[in-house]
Design an enzyme around this catalytic site. Structure first.
Site, PDB file in Angstrom:
ATOM      1  N   TRP A   1     105.879   1.763  72.508  1.00 53.63           N
ATOM      2  CA  TRP A   1     105.466   1.398  71.068  1.00 53.63           C
ATOM      3  C   TRP A   1     106.848   1.971  70.150  1.00 53.63           C
ATOM      4  O   TRP A   1     106.687   1.822  69.088  1.00 53.63           O
ATOM      5  CB  TRP A   1     104.275   2.484  70.886  1.00 53.63           C
ATOM      6  CG  TRP A   1     103.007   1.758  71.397  1.00 53.63           C
ATOM      7  CD1 TRP A   1     102.574   2.180  72.566  1.00 53.63           C
ATOM      8  CD2 TRP A   1     102.559   0.743  71.044  1.00 53.63           C
ATOM      9  NE1 TRP A   1     101.479   1.208  72.871  1.00 53.63           N
ATOM     10  CE2 TRP A   1     101.484   0.239  71.943  1.00 53.63           C
ATOM     11  CE3 TRP A   1     102.703  -0.424  69.972  1.00 53.63           C
ATOM     12  CZ2 TRP A   1     100.718  -0.912  71.593  1.00 53.63           C
ATOM     13  CZ3 TRP A   1     102.281  -1.715  69.834  1.00 53.63           C
ATOM     14  CH2 TRP A   1     101.014  -1.778  70.775  1.00 53.63           C
TER      15      TRP A   1
ATOM     16  N   ASP B   1     104.350   8.593  65.116  1.00 55.76           N
ATOM     17  CA  ASP B   1     103.224   7.677  65.419  1.00 55.76           C
ATOM     18  C   ASP B   1     102.006   8.366  66.292  1.00 55.76           C
ATOM     19  O   ASP B   1     102.546   8.475  67.715  1.00 55.76           O
ATOM     20  CB  ASP B   1     103.887   6.370  66.018  1.00 55.76           C
ATOM     21  CG  ASP B   1     102.577   5.514  66.427  1.00 55.76           C
ATOM     22  OD1 ASP B   1     101.476   5.919  66.237  1.00 55.76           O
ATOM     23  OD2 ASP B   1     103.115   4.474  66.997  1.00 55.76           O
TER      24      ASP B   1
ATOM     25  N   LYS C   1      91.433   4.976  68.841  1.00 50.81           N
ATOM     26  CA  LYS C   1      91.441   5.806  70.066  1.00 50.81           C
ATOM     27  C   LYS C   1      90.731   7.182  70.033  1.00 50.81           C
ATOM     28  O   LYS C   1      89.769   7.458  70.610  1.00 50.81           O
ATOM     29  CB  LYS C   1      92.892   6.080  70.607  1.00 50.81           C
ATOM     30  CG  LYS C   1      93.795   4.690  70.771  1.00 50.81           C
ATOM     31  CD  LYS C   1      95.105   4.789  70.712  1.00 50.81           C
ATOM     32  CE  LYS C   1      95.873   3.723  70.500  1.00 50.81           C
ATOM     33  NZ  LYS C   1      95.636   2.694  71.608  1.00 50.81           N
TER      34      LYS C   1
HETATM   35  N1  PMP Z   1     101.386   2.840  68.318  1.00 53.86           N
HETATM   36  C1  PMP Z   1     100.687   3.405  69.521  1.00 53.86           C
HETATM   37  C2  PMP Z   1     101.151   4.667  70.093  1.00 53.86           C
HETATM   38  C3  PMP Z   1      99.683   2.553  70.075  1.00 53.86           C
HETATM   39  O1  PMP Z   1      99.155   2.939  71.261  1.00 53.86           O
HETATM   40  C4  PMP Z   1      99.168   1.557  69.630  1.00 53.86           C
HETATM   41  C5  PMP Z   1      98.101   0.751  70.144  1.00 53.86           C
HETATM   42  N2  PMP Z   1      97.873   0.851  71.426  1.00 53.86           N
HETATM   43  C6  PMP Z   1      99.924   1.108  68.285  1.00 53.86           C
HETATM   44  C7  PMP Z   1     101.080   1.673  67.994  1.00 53.86           C
HETATM   45  C8  PMP Z   1      99.720  -0.312  67.786  1.00 53.86           C
HETATM   46  O2  PMP Z   1      98.273  -0.090  67.198  1.00 53.86           O
HETATM   47  P1  PMP Z   1      97.372  -1.420  66.362  1.00 53.86           P
HETATM   48  O3  PMP Z   1      97.031  -1.910  67.441  1.00 53.86           O
HETATM   49  O4  PMP Z   1      96.379  -0.313  65.644  1.00 53.86           O
HETATM   50  O5  PMP Z   1      98.400  -1.865  65.504  1.00 53.86           O
END
Ligand code: PMP
Length: 371
Positions: free
Chosen positions: A105, A180, A204
């Site tokens: 990520w 994030d 989450k």
């Molecule tokens: N950042 C992290 C740390 C994540 O775990 C996720 C999704 N698993 C995201 C960003 C992306 O999130 P979204 O699908 O809400 O755009």
């Protein structure tokens, strides 16, 4: 699951929500507090919805012990929209954006940011296979940056930072720190005053997918104002603050659910209590993996995530069999991310200790069957 056969959902997101929250939402679904209709059909300008929004902001601020000079924003597009929003709001004077790269990520955030500004990878744990996060000793900031971005909990790689990274320049000045927190927000107390921006997708630890929570230090809104003309209106933090998170029709149901989850967290005793529970669940699961003859987790011990626990028998067929048999026992969604394979148990706030106990018991019986 509420009602039918007891199940535990280990999905990384959308993830399980507290049963009490779902029951409350169910009870209110057709007629929200005698308004004569579902909360989903209330005008976002109605007093009833404005009250929900205000409560959600107040409860989240109380849970995080939010200092006065921070603002809470409810936005759409999940965390990925913030991968674009953060650089578009905070880029400044052609200064590069610093990234601490600790996994999947971090990379996604970085790839998006480099469309809008120069990025500088300050430190990376890629060479370890992302089996660790980044330590204070791994880097020193040497030149000004628009901001420094990191991912405190890598949802797929299963690693986590155990201290807030250093954001000080040699002259003592601090660059804004951006985190994030999608997969760790509200899992433990944090010192918000150390951050410029915190963002998180809701699906989450907070509520239904689609909603993102953004916490911005007020002085940074001046940058959003400066950048306003060169970016989408709905992503601009200054506009969203000015419109009280209603720059267009907000995701009203997701905000309603988030408010119920914040209330539930307060009723549990707040983030210290939640942290202790999360610690106990993670200890139980890692101990089971480390003492197993079949399963392994290779993340460095002091960097292991308490939210997302990848593990594997190192045999793809056996892993698939495990996930399938577990599912039949009501232990849902244990397959690893498609990019990585293996297995993964996400054990967010709403996962009860009994859920992890049930998983550990199943791991033992599976091991006895196949080793
Ligand atoms: N950042 C992290 C740390 C994540 O775990 C996720 C999704 N698993 C995201 C960003 C992306 O999130 P979204 O699908 O809400 O755009």
């Amino acid at each position: 699951m509420v009602g039918a056969k007891k199940t535990y959902n280990f999905c990384s997101g959308p993830a399980m929500l507290p049963e009490d929250v779902l029951l409350k939402a169910q009870a209110e679904l057709l007629n929200y507090q005698n308004q004569g209709d579902s909360v989903m059909a209330l005008s976002h300008r109605s007093d009833a919805f404005l009250e929900i929004l205000a409560q959600a902001q107040q409860r989240l601020a109380a849970l995080l012990d939010l200092p006065d000079h921070y603002r809470i924003l409810f936005m759409q597009g999940g965390a990925s929209a913030q991968f674009s929003a953060v650089p578009l709001n905070l880029r400044q004077n052609n200064l590069p954006i610093g990234f601490l790269d600790s996994g999947y990520w971090s990379q996604k955030a970085l790839e998006e940011a480099q469309k809008y500004a120069e990025v500088d990878v300050i430190a990376s744990s890629q060479s370890s296979g992302y089996l660790k996060a980044i330590e204070q000793a791994d880097y020193q900031l040497s030149k000004p940056l628009s901001y420094l971005h990191y991912t405190p909990n890598e949802t797929i790689d299963g690693n986590a930072f155990y201290c807030i990274p250093n954001n000080q320049l040699p002259n003592g000045q601090e660059v804004p720190l951006v985190a994030d927190m999608s997969s760790c927000i509200l899992s433990e107390p944090i010192d918000v005053s150390r951050f410029g921006v915190i963002y998180a997708g809701a699906q989450k630890n907070i509520g239904p997918a689609g909603l993102a929570i953004v916490i911005v230090r007020e002085d940074l809104l001046a940058r959003s104002q400066q950048n306003q003309q060169a970016m989408p209106r709905l992503l601009n933090y200054a506009t969203v603050v000015e419109q009280n998170s209603m720059a267009n029709t907000p995701p009203t149901f997701a905000i309603y659910m988030a408010n119920l989850v914040f209330q539930w967290l307060q009723q549990q005793g707040g983030l210290e209590v939640i942290q202790q529970r999360n610690q106990a669940k993670a200890e139980l699961l890692y101990q089971a993996i480390d003492s197993s003859r079949l399963f392994v987790n290779n993340v460095e011990k002091n960097h292991r995530s308490k939210m997302n626990v990848p593990f594997s028998s190192q045999n793809a067929e056996l892993d698939a069999k495990f996930a399938e048999q577990a599912q039949q026992q009501g232990l849902i969604s244990l397959q690893g991310h498609r990019s990585k394979g293996g297995l993964r148990a996400s054990i967010y706030n709403a996962m009860p200790y009994q859920g992890v106990e049930a998983l550990v018991q199943f791991m033992k019986s599976f091991e006895n069957q196949y080793v």
